[in-house]
Design an enzyme around this catalytic site. Structure first.
Site, PDB file in Angstrom:
ATOM      1  N   LYS A   1       0.834  -1.215   0.000  1.00 26.66           N
ATOM      2  CA  LYS A   1       0.000   0.000   0.000  1.00 26.66           C
ATOM      3  C   LYS A   1       0.869   1.266   0.000  1.00 26.66           C
ATOM      4  CE  LYS A   1      -1.703   1.633   4.071  1.00 26.66           C
ATOM      5  NZ  LYS A   1      -1.362   3.046   4.256  1.00 26.66           N
ATOM      6  N   ASN A   2       1.867   1.277   0.891  1.00 19.50           N
ATOM      7  CA  ASN A   2       2.656   2.501   1.036  1.00 19.50           C
ATOM      8  C   ASN A   2       3.624   2.730  -0.127  1.00 19.50           C
ATOM      9  OD1 ASN A   2       1.308   2.985   3.364  1.00 19.50           O
ATOM     10  ND2 ASN A   2       3.028   2.573   4.746  1.00 19.50           N
TER      11      ASN A   2
ATOM     12  N   ARG B   1      -4.255  10.782   4.923  1.00 14.83           N
ATOM     13  CA  ARG B   1      -3.209  11.797   4.885  1.00 14.83           C
ATOM     14  C   ARG B   1      -2.316  11.688   3.645  1.00 14.83           C
ATOM     15  NH1 ARG B   1      -0.777  14.392   8.803  1.00 14.83           N
ATOM     16  NH2 ARG B   1       1.134  13.777   7.774  1.00 14.83           N
TER      17      ARG B   1
ATOM     18  N   CYS C   1      -4.557  12.707  13.488  1.00 18.30           N
ATOM     19  CA  CYS C   1      -5.219  11.431  13.237  1.00 18.30           C
ATOM     20  C   CYS C   1      -5.051  10.571  14.469  1.00 18.30           C
ATOM     21  CB  CYS C   1      -4.674  10.756  11.986  1.00 18.30           C
ATOM     22  SG  CYS C   1      -2.992  10.204  12.174  1.00 18.30           S
TER      23      CYS C   1
ATOM     24  N   ARG D   1       0.405  14.838  13.164  1.00 16.83           N
ATOM     25  CA  ARG D   1       1.342  14.478  12.089  1.00 16.83           C
ATOM     26  C   ARG D   1       1.501  15.681  11.172  1.00 16.83           C
ATOM     27  NH1 ARG D   1      -0.514   8.672   9.896  1.00 16.83           N
ATOM     28  NH2 ARG D   1       1.370   8.846   8.662  1.00 16.83           N
TER      29      ARG D   1
ATOM     30  N   ASP E   1       5.049   0.817  12.135  1.00 17.37           N
ATOM     31  CA  ASP E   1       3.833   0.154  11.659  1.00 17.37           C
ATOM     32  C   ASP E   1       3.719  -1.301  12.128  1.00 17.37           C
ATOM     33  OD1 ASP E   1       3.064   2.461  10.444  1.00 17.37           O
ATOM     34  OD2 ASP E   1       3.469   1.820   8.388  1.00 17.37           O
TER      35      ASP E   1
ATOM     36  N   ILE F   1       8.823   7.313  16.620  1.00 18.76           N
ATOM     37  CA  ILE F   1       8.331   7.952  15.384  1.00 18.76           C
ATOM     38  C   ILE F   1       6.987   8.629  15.661  1.00 18.76           C
ATOM     39  CG2 ILE F   1       7.741   7.611  12.935  1.00 18.76           C
ATOM     40  CD1 ILE F   1      10.571   6.731  13.421  1.00 18.76           C
TER      41      ILE F   1
ATOM     42  N   ARG G   1      -8.492  -0.528   5.219  1.00 17.83           N
ATOM     43  CA  ARG G   1      -7.700   0.516   4.564  1.00 17.83           C
ATOM     44  C   ARG G   1      -6.383  -0.055   4.047  1.00 17.83           C
ATOM     45  NH1 ARG G   1      -6.196   5.168   8.212  1.00 17.83           N
ATOM     46  NH2 ARG G   1      -4.963   5.460   6.345  1.00 17.83           N
TER      47      ARG G   1
HETATM   48  C1  UD1 Z   1       4.691   6.910   6.312  1.00 17.38           C
HETATM   49  C2  UD1 Z   1       3.752   5.713   6.221  1.00 17.38           C
HETATM   50  C3  UD1 Z   1       3.270   5.296   7.607  1.00 17.38           C
HETATM   51  C4  UD1 Z   1       4.460   5.077   8.532  1.00 17.38           C
HETATM   52  C5  UD1 Z   1       5.389   6.285   8.531  1.00 17.38           C
HETATM   53  C6  UD1 Z   1       6.662   6.068   9.324  1.00 17.38           C
HETATM   54  C7  UD1 Z   1       2.686   6.009   4.067  1.00 17.38           C
HETATM   55  C8  UD1 Z   1       1.459   6.325   3.309  1.00 17.38           C
HETATM   56  N1  UD1 Z   1       2.620   6.089   5.399  1.00 17.38           N
HETATM   57  O1  UD1 Z   1       3.924   7.993   6.837  1.00 17.38           O
HETATM   58  O2  UD1 Z   1       2.528   4.081   7.451  1.00 17.38           O
HETATM   59  O3  UD1 Z   1       3.974   4.859   9.849  1.00 17.38           O
HETATM   60  O4  UD1 Z   1       5.782   6.601   7.174  1.00 17.38           O
HETATM   61  O5  UD1 Z   1       7.362   4.989   8.814  1.00 17.38           O
HETATM   62  O6  UD1 Z   1       3.701   5.647   3.512  1.00 17.38           O
HETATM   63  N2  UD1 Z   1       7.116  14.615  10.375  1.00 17.38           N
HETATM   64  C9  UD1 Z   1       7.239  15.946  10.678  1.00 17.38           C
HETATM   65  N3  UD1 Z   1       6.959  16.844   9.677  1.00 17.38           N
HETATM   66  C10 UD1 Z   1       6.600  16.456   8.416  1.00 17.38           C
HETATM   67  C11 UD1 Z   1       6.492  15.087   8.135  1.00 17.38           C
HETATM   68  C12 UD1 Z   1       6.761  14.181   9.145  1.00 17.38           C
HETATM   69  O7  UD1 Z   1       7.571  16.323  11.798  1.00 17.38           O
HETATM   70  O8  UD1 Z   1       6.369  17.317   7.563  1.00 17.38           O
HETATM   71  C13 UD1 Z   1       7.403  13.617  11.445  1.00 17.38           C
HETATM   72  C14 UD1 Z   1       6.212  12.709  11.770  1.00 17.38           C
HETATM   73  O9  UD1 Z   1       5.343  13.325  12.709  1.00 17.38           O
HETATM   74  C15 UD1 Z   1       6.908  11.488  12.325  1.00 17.38           C
HETATM   75  C16 UD1 Z   1       8.186  11.408  11.469  1.00 17.38           C
HETATM   76  O10 UD1 Z   1       8.382  12.714  10.932  1.00 17.38           O
HETATM   77  O11 UD1 Z   1       7.286  11.696  13.662  1.00 17.38           O
HETATM   78  C17 UD1 Z   1       8.138  10.407  10.349  1.00 17.38           C
HETATM   79  O12 UD1 Z   1       6.949  10.597   9.591  1.00 17.38           O
HETATM   80  P1  UD1 Z   1       6.879  10.267   8.032  1.00 17.38           P
HETATM   81  O13 UD1 Z   1       8.005   9.350   7.680  1.00 17.38           O
HETATM   82  O14 UD1 Z   1       6.746  11.535   7.271  1.00 17.38           O
HETATM   83  O15 UD1 Z   1       5.512   9.471   7.941  1.00 17.38           O
HETATM   84  P2  UD1 Z   1       4.498   9.475   6.736  1.00 17.38           P
HETATM   85  O16 UD1 Z   1       5.225   9.629   5.451  1.00 17.38           O
HETATM   86  O17 UD1 Z   1       3.354  10.379   7.036  1.00 17.38           O
END
Ligand code: UD1
Length: 417
Positions: A22-23, A92, A116, A121, A304, A326, A396
């Site tokens: 999915k991701n 998201r 969420c 996030r 995850d 995370i 999902r």
């Molecule tokens: C993706 C995955 C999710 C997984 C996560 C971490 C998808 C669709 N989702 O989510 O399943 O749990 O990676 O492996 O692929 N952060 C910030 N600012 C930002 C973006 C992120 O502070 O602009 C922080 C987040 O709050 C978190 C960390 O960075 O603490 C990592 O998040 P991120 O890797 O961006 O997660 P997603 O891409 O949203």
């Protein structure tokens, strides 16, 4: 809302197959917006999140079809540059259209994602990076409005490793003038598979598998055909299900190289493995040993799989400390697992899991995607009947999980209301 009724105390045995990731598919679907033509994605499962992304791409003007594991996306005539609140609030990952729309149309209006179930996030890293590529970003009426006549390559340092920000920025930079270098980029396999897809389209991206990624802008990208990588989180969930069972379980169609830290942690818990090129067989020990984990960016332990690992540790013969660095608030499943008579206490972002001899079936509620998977695993192992409500969360990200698990000995019925 659908529910699962799980008859517990089941021992799983046999082989179970993993679907496409999915991701990895979500960003590649958004990447299809970059080229005016029809791309073909194979190994695409039937998941609610992918339907939500398909809906969003159709609103933007793409034609999306999905049949028997193959998805075609024709982005020839895209015209609308907006991701509405209704879809972004559901998922998201809708933020992934920001980079491609900005790159192709010079404008994107994406609803600001709220919090969420797994905590706040933010998307500040995405916005800062787009700004550094020369986009003008305005936040207005709950929307991110980004515009740029032509993006310009830049050196971008991410202060945190972010899968989403790394991928979104790569997609924005493919048509930028000059070279963009991303420092402290995420190294998850889903980032690599997006790089493979973009390069196949004609992009010039180097640094795959490292924290420094360079993107040299090109004039055109072309539609392509690609088979999606297997879902490492679904595979990991099934391995943990095997660890909670007494008989051997084989997880097929997976990528063992993406699961190394989980395999190592399960070994420490006493499990034995037979690892092939695309399959992993697991044999659980008589008694599960407690193992501590700390979630980290790849190649560290994935957040995850944190909830599912807690479900396993709730049956260990000692105390395990499970820390999530995370998403520090991602522990909604703890209260639900305790309803099944697990013994888990929370200390900020650390779950202290004291193993119990057996779990006891009860009514529980799914709170998010991976929490639901943990409750299903716990329900299979528990004595008596467990009812998991709000399972739309699990749909999902897991394709027919009850059918797959029932085929290896679980007894799960979906009750539709
Ligand atoms: C993706 C995955 C999710 C997984 C996560 C971490 C998808 C669709 N989702 O989510 O399943 O749990 O990676 O492996 O692929 N952060 C910030 N600012 C930002 C973006 C992120 O502070 O602009 C922080 C987040 O709050 C978190 C960390 O960075 O603490 C990592 O998040 P991120 O890797 O961006 O997660 P997603 O891409 O949203």
């Amino acid at each position: 809302m659908d529910k699962f009724i799980i008859e517990g105390n089941r021992n799983l045995r046999g082989s179970i197959s993993v679907s496409g990731s999915k991701n990895a598919i979500l960003p590649v679907m958004a990447a299809c917006l970059l080229s005016p033509g029809k791309s073909i994605l194979r190994n695409v499962p039937d998941l609610i999140d992918l339907k939500t992304m398909a809906h969003l791409l159709r609103i933007i003007g793409a034609r999306v079809e999905h049949f028997a594991g193959t998805m075609t996306i024709d982005a020839k005539d895209i015209c609308f540059s907006e991701a509405p609140y209704e879809l972004v609030s559901k998922m998201r990952a809708s933020i992934y259209v920001l980079g491609p729309l900005l790159a192709r149309l010079g404008e994107a209006r994406v609803s600001f994602p709220g919090g969420c179930a797994i905590g706040t996030r933010p998307v500040d890293l995405h916005l800062k990076a787009m700004g550094e590529l020369g986009a003008e970003i305005n936040l207005e009426h709950g929307y991110i409005h980004a515009t740029a006549a032509k993006l310009k390559g830049s050196d971008i340092y991410f202060e945190k490793s972010s899968v989403g920000a790394t991928i979104n920025t790569m997609m924005a930079a493919v048509y930028a003038e000059g070279t963009t270098t991303l420092h402290n980029a995420a190294m998850e396999p889903e980032v690599d598979s997006t790089i493979d897809f973009l390069n196949k389209m004609g992009a010039r991206i180097s640094g795959k598998g490292s924290t420094t990624i360079s993107i040299t802008g090109v004039e055109h990208l072309f539609p392509v055909e690609m088979t999606m990588i297997p879902d490492r989180i679904e595979a990991g969930t099934f391995l943990i299900a095997g660890a909670m069972s007494r008989n051997p379980v084989t997880v097929r169609n997976c990528a063992p190289q993406h699961l190394q830290v989980l395999i190592e942690k399960l070994r420490q818990a006493g499990c034995e493995f037979d690892i092939g090129t695309d399959s992993i067989s697991i044999q659980a020990p008589q008694t599960i040993k407690p193992v501590d984990i700390t979630t980290l960016p790849y190649p560290g332990f994935p957040t995850d799989l944190q909830a599912q690992f807690i479900a396993l540790m709730s049956l260990s013969d000692g105390t395990a400390f499970i820390e999530d660095t995370i998403f520090p608030d991602r522990f909604m499943h703890v209260a639900e697992l305790n309803r099944l008579q697990a013994n888990i206490q929370l200390d900020r972002n650390i779950a202290i899991v004291k193993g119990v001899p057996a779990l006891s079936g009860a009514e529980v509620m799914a709170t998010d995607l991976r929490a639901s998977a943990a409750l299903v695993l716990a329900g299979i192992a528990a004595e008596g009947r467990t009812t998991v409500s709000r399972i739309y969360h699990i749909d999902r990200g897991y394709d027919r999980i009850e059918t797959k698990l029932n085929a290896i000995g679980a007894r799960i019925t979906r009750e539709t209301s």
